[in-house]
Design a protein around this motif. Structure first.
Motif, PDB file in Angstrom:
ATOM      1  N   GLY A   7      23.721  28.866 -36.807  1.00  0.00           N
ATOM      2  CA  GLY A   7      23.442  29.743 -37.936  1.00  0.00           C
ATOM      3  C   GLY A   7      22.054  29.488 -38.482  1.00  0.00           C
ATOM      4  O   GLY A   7      21.480  28.427 -38.271  1.00  0.00           O
ATOM      5  N   GLY A   8      21.520  30.453 -39.145  1.00  0.00           N
ATOM      6  CA  GLY A   8      20.198  30.307 -39.743  1.00  0.00           C
ATOM      7  C   GLY A   8      20.257  29.496 -41.019  1.00  0.00           C
ATOM      8  O   GLY A   8      21.302  29.011 -41.445  1.00  0.00           O
ATOM      9  N   SER A   9      19.109  29.359 -41.645  1.00  0.00           N
ATOM     10  CA  SER A   9      19.034  28.560 -42.870  1.00  0.00           C
ATOM     11  C   SER A   9      19.552  29.327 -44.083  1.00  0.00           C
ATOM     12  O   SER A   9      19.860  28.733 -45.105  1.00  0.00           O
ATOM     13  N   ASN A  10      19.623  30.648 -43.977  1.00  0.00           N
ATOM     14  CA  ASN A  10      20.047  31.526 -45.074  1.00  0.00           C
ATOM     15  C   ASN A  10      19.100  31.452 -46.272  1.00  0.00           C
ATOM     16  O   ASN A  10      19.501  31.745 -47.398  1.00  0.00           O
ATOM     17  N   LEU A  11      17.876  31.041 -46.058  1.00  0.00           N
ATOM     18  CA  LEU A  11      16.879  31.032 -47.120  1.00  0.00           C
ATOM     19  C   LEU A  11      16.144  32.367 -47.096  1.00  0.00           C
ATOM     20  O   LEU A  11      15.650  32.791 -46.060  1.00  0.00           O
ATOM     21  N   GLY A  12      16.058  33.016 -48.238  1.00  0.00           N
ATOM     22  CA  GLY A  12      15.377  34.301 -48.334  1.00  0.00           C
ATOM     23  C   GLY A  12      13.872  34.148 -48.252  1.00  0.00           C
ATOM     24  O   GLY A  12      13.326  33.057 -48.425  1.00  0.00           O
ATOM     25  N   PRO A  13      13.153  35.235 -47.995  1.00  0.00           N
ATOM     26  CA  PRO A  13      11.707  35.169 -47.816  1.00  0.00           C
ATOM     27  C   PRO A  13      10.931  34.718 -49.051  1.00  0.00           C
ATOM     28  O   PRO A  13       9.786  34.288 -48.941  1.00  0.00           O
ATOM     29  N   THR A  14      11.529  34.791 -50.207  1.00  0.00           N
ATOM     30  CA  THR A  14      10.834  34.339 -51.421  1.00  0.00           C
ATOM     31  C   THR A  14      11.306  32.963 -51.881  1.00  0.00           C
ATOM     32  O   THR A  14      10.843  32.477 -52.910  1.00  0.00           O
ATOM     33  N   ASN A  15      12.194  32.355 -51.129  1.00  0.00           N
ATOM     34  CA  ASN A  15      12.721  31.043 -51.500  1.00  0.00           C
ATOM     35  C   ASN A  15      11.637  29.983 -51.305  1.00  0.00           C
ATOM     36  O   ASN A  15      11.087  29.849 -50.212  1.00  0.00           O
ATOM     37  N   ASP A  64       7.936  26.196 -48.282  1.00  0.00           N
ATOM     38  CA  ASP A  64       7.499  24.804 -48.159  1.00  0.00           C
ATOM     39  C   ASP A  64       7.775  24.256 -46.761  1.00  0.00           C
ATOM     40  O   ASP A  64       6.953  23.537 -46.198  1.00  0.00           O
ATOM     41  N   GLY A  65       8.936  24.608 -46.209  1.00  0.00           N
ATOM     42  CA  GLY A  65       9.281  24.160 -44.860  1.00  0.00           C
ATOM     43  C   GLY A  65       8.310  24.698 -43.820  1.00  0.00           C
ATOM     44  O   GLY A  65       7.862  23.971 -42.932  1.00  0.00           O
ATOM     45  N   ILE A  66       7.965  25.976 -43.937  1.00  0.00           N
ATOM     46  CA  ILE A  66       7.027  26.587 -42.991  1.00  0.00           C
ATOM     47  C   ILE A  66       5.642  25.970 -43.150  1.00  0.00           C
ATOM     48  O   ILE A  66       4.983  25.647 -42.162  1.00  0.00           O
ATOM     49  N   SER A  75      20.242  32.123 -34.979  1.00  0.00           N
ATOM     50  CA  SER A  75      21.326  31.241 -34.542  1.00  0.00           C
ATOM     51  C   SER A  75      20.975  29.768 -34.739  1.00  0.00           C
ATOM     52  O   SER A  75      21.853  28.922 -34.801  1.00  0.00           O
ATOM     53  N   GLY A  76      19.691  29.453 -34.773  1.00  0.00           N
ATOM     54  CA  GLY A  76      19.268  28.060 -34.847  1.00  0.00           C
ATOM     55  C   GLY A  76      19.344  27.360 -33.508  1.00  0.00           C
ATOM     56  O   GLY A  76      19.125  26.153 -33.417  1.00  0.00           O
ATOM     57  N   LEU A  77      19.648  28.106 -32.433  1.00  0.00           N
ATOM     58  CA  LEU A  77      19.847  27.512 -31.109  1.00  0.00           C
ATOM     59  C   LEU A  77      18.903  28.070 -30.051  1.00  0.00           C
ATOM     60  O   LEU A  77      19.079  27.800 -28.869  1.00  0.00           O
ATOM     61  N   ASP A  78      17.923  28.850 -30.438  1.00  0.00           N
ATOM     62  CA  ASP A  78      17.068  29.572 -29.504  1.00  0.00           C
ATOM     63  C   ASP A  78      16.404  28.631 -28.496  1.00  0.00           C
ATOM     64  O   ASP A  78      15.658  27.728 -28.881  1.00  0.00           O
ATOM     65  N   PRO A  79      16.618  28.859 -27.177  1.00  0.00           N
ATOM     66  CA  PRO A  79      16.020  28.001 -26.167  1.00  0.00           C
ATOM     67  C   PRO A  79      14.618  28.446 -25.728  1.00  0.00           C
ATOM     68  O   PRO A  79      13.989  27.783 -24.917  1.00  0.00           O
ATOM     69  N   HIS A  80      14.152  29.561 -26.260  1.00  0.00           N
ATOM     70  CA  HIS A  80      12.897  30.151 -25.797  1.00  0.00           C
ATOM     71  C   HIS A  80      11.788  30.080 -26.846  1.00  0.00           C
ATOM     72  O   HIS A  80      12.055  30.048 -28.039  1.00  0.00           O
ATOM     73  N   ILE A  81      10.573  30.091 -26.333  1.00  0.00           N
ATOM     74  CA  ILE A  81       9.393  30.301 -27.162  1.00  0.00           C
ATOM     75  C   ILE A  81       8.583  31.424 -26.529  1.00  0.00           C
ATOM     76  O   ILE A  81       8.798  31.764 -25.364  1.00  0.00           O
ATOM     77  N   SER A  82       7.670  31.965 -27.274  1.00  0.00           N
ATOM     78  CA  SER A  82       6.812  33.016 -26.742  1.00  0.00           C
ATOM     79  C   SER A  82       5.744  32.397 -25.844  1.00  0.00           C
ATOM     80  O   SER A  82       5.424  31.207 -25.969  1.00  0.00           O
ATOM     81  N   PRO A  83       5.177  33.177 -24.935  1.00  0.00           N
ATOM     82  CA  PRO A  83       4.057  32.660 -24.149  1.00  0.00           C
ATOM     83  C   PRO A  83       2.900  32.186 -25.041  1.00  0.00           C
ATOM     84  O   PRO A  83       2.217  31.215 -24.708  1.00  0.00           O
ATOM     85  N   ALA A  84       2.700  32.829 -26.192  1.00  0.00           N
ATOM     86  CA  ALA A  84       1.644  32.400 -27.117  1.00  0.00           C
ATOM     87  C   ALA A  84       1.939  31.003 -27.661  1.00  0.00           C
ATOM     88  O   ALA A  84       1.023  30.177 -27.818  1.00  0.00           O
ATOM     89  N   ALA A  85       3.205  30.710 -27.945  1.00  0.00           N
ATOM     90  CA  ALA A  85       3.579  29.381 -28.437  1.00  0.00           C
ATOM     91  C   ALA A  85       3.380  28.326 -27.359  1.00  0.00           C
ATOM     92  O   ALA A  85       2.963  27.195 -27.642  1.00  0.00           O
ATOM     93  N   ALA A  86       3.664  28.680 -26.111  1.00  0.00           N
ATOM     94  CA  ALA A  86       3.425  27.743 -25.005  1.00  0.00           C
ATOM     95  C   ALA A  86       1.929  27.524 -24.809  1.00  0.00           C
ATOM     96  O   ALA A  86       1.474  26.382 -24.621  1.00  0.00           O
TER      97      ALA A  86
END
Length: 191
Positions: A84-92, A97-99, A127-138
Motif C-alpha cells: 500500500g502507499g503512504s496515503n499522504l496527500g500532496p500538501t502533507n 519532507d520525505g521527498i 503498492s509500495g512494491l514496484d520492482p521497476h525504475i524508469s530508464p532515466a532513473a537508471a
C-alpha cells in the motif's frame, strides 16, 4: 418451511463448491499449464536459489547496485504483506519532507549528476512494491554504479539498455528497468 429450506441449502452448497472449489482449481490448473512462470509467482532463480520475484521490488543500498523506487510498506521495505502507499496527500508536510530528504540523499550520492532527480527515485508507488525504475532513473545512477564496480560507464549503460523493457504490446505504459534483474546481470559480469 423445511421444504423451502432444503433447496436453498442445496443450492448454497452447490454454488459454494462450484465457486469456492471447482472454479479456483480449474483456473489455477489452467494457469499452471498455459503460464507456468507467472502462475508460480514470476520467481527469479540465481545459482539454484530463488532470489526474488520479478513483480516485487527489493531493497538495494550498496553503491555497487542500482537502487529501486522507495517503498512505503512497513515495518520493512517491499513487504508484500503490507502492500500500500503512504496515503499522504500532496500538501502533507510529511510527504514533502520525505521527498526533500530523498532528493538530498540522492544528490549527495551522485555528486556528478547536475540534472533533475528522476521522480521515481524519490516517490513511492501506490503498492509500495514496484520492482521497476524508469530508464532515466537508471541513467541517473550509471556513474555511481560503474565507479563502485570499476567498470566503464558505457558497459553499464549497455547493460541497462539490454534490461529495459519497452511499453507493453508496444503501446501500454512507459519503458521500465527491472532493478533485481539488472543487479543480477551486474553481479554476473564480475564473476
Amino acid at each position: 418451511m423445511l421444504q423451502h429450506l432444503r433447496p436453498a441449502l442445496n443450492i448454497f452448497a452447490l454454488l459454494t463448491f462450484l465457486t469456492g472449489v471447482a472454479y479456483p482449481l480449474a483456473t489455477t490448473g489452467l494457469a499452471k499449464v498455459l503460464f507456468p512462470y507467472q502462475a508460480g509467482g514470476s520467481l527469479i532463480e540465481h545459482d539454484g536459489k530463488t532470489v526474488g520475484s520479478s513483480l516485487i521490488g527489493q531493497s538495494f543500498t550498496g553503491d555497487h547496485y542500482f537502487w529501486g523506487r522507495p517503498s512505503a510498506t512497513g515495518p520493512m521495505p517491499y513487504n508484500g504483506g503490507a502492500s500500500g502507499g503512504s496515503n499522504l496527500g500532496p500538501t502533507n508536510p510529511a510527504l514533502l519532507d520525505g521527498i526533500k530528504g530523498r532528493v538530498e540523499a540522492l544528490k549527495a550520492a551522485h555528486p556528478g549528476e547536475k540534472g533533475v532527480v528522476p521522480t521515481d527515485l524519490v516517490t513511492t508507488s501506490a503498492s509500495g512494491l514496484d520492482p521497476h525504475i524508469s530508464p532515466a532513473a537508471a541513467t541517473y545512477q550509471l556513474e555511481r554504479v560503474a565507479t563502485a564496480r570499476n567498470l566503464p560507464v558505457e558497459q553499464v549503460r549497455k547493460l541497462v539498455s539490454e534490461h529495459t523493457d519497452g511499453a507493453q504490446f508496444g503501446i501500454l505504459g512507459d519503458p521500465v528497468v527491472n532493478v533485481l534483474e539488472l543487479n543480477l546481470a551486474l553481479d554476473a559480469l564480475q564473476r
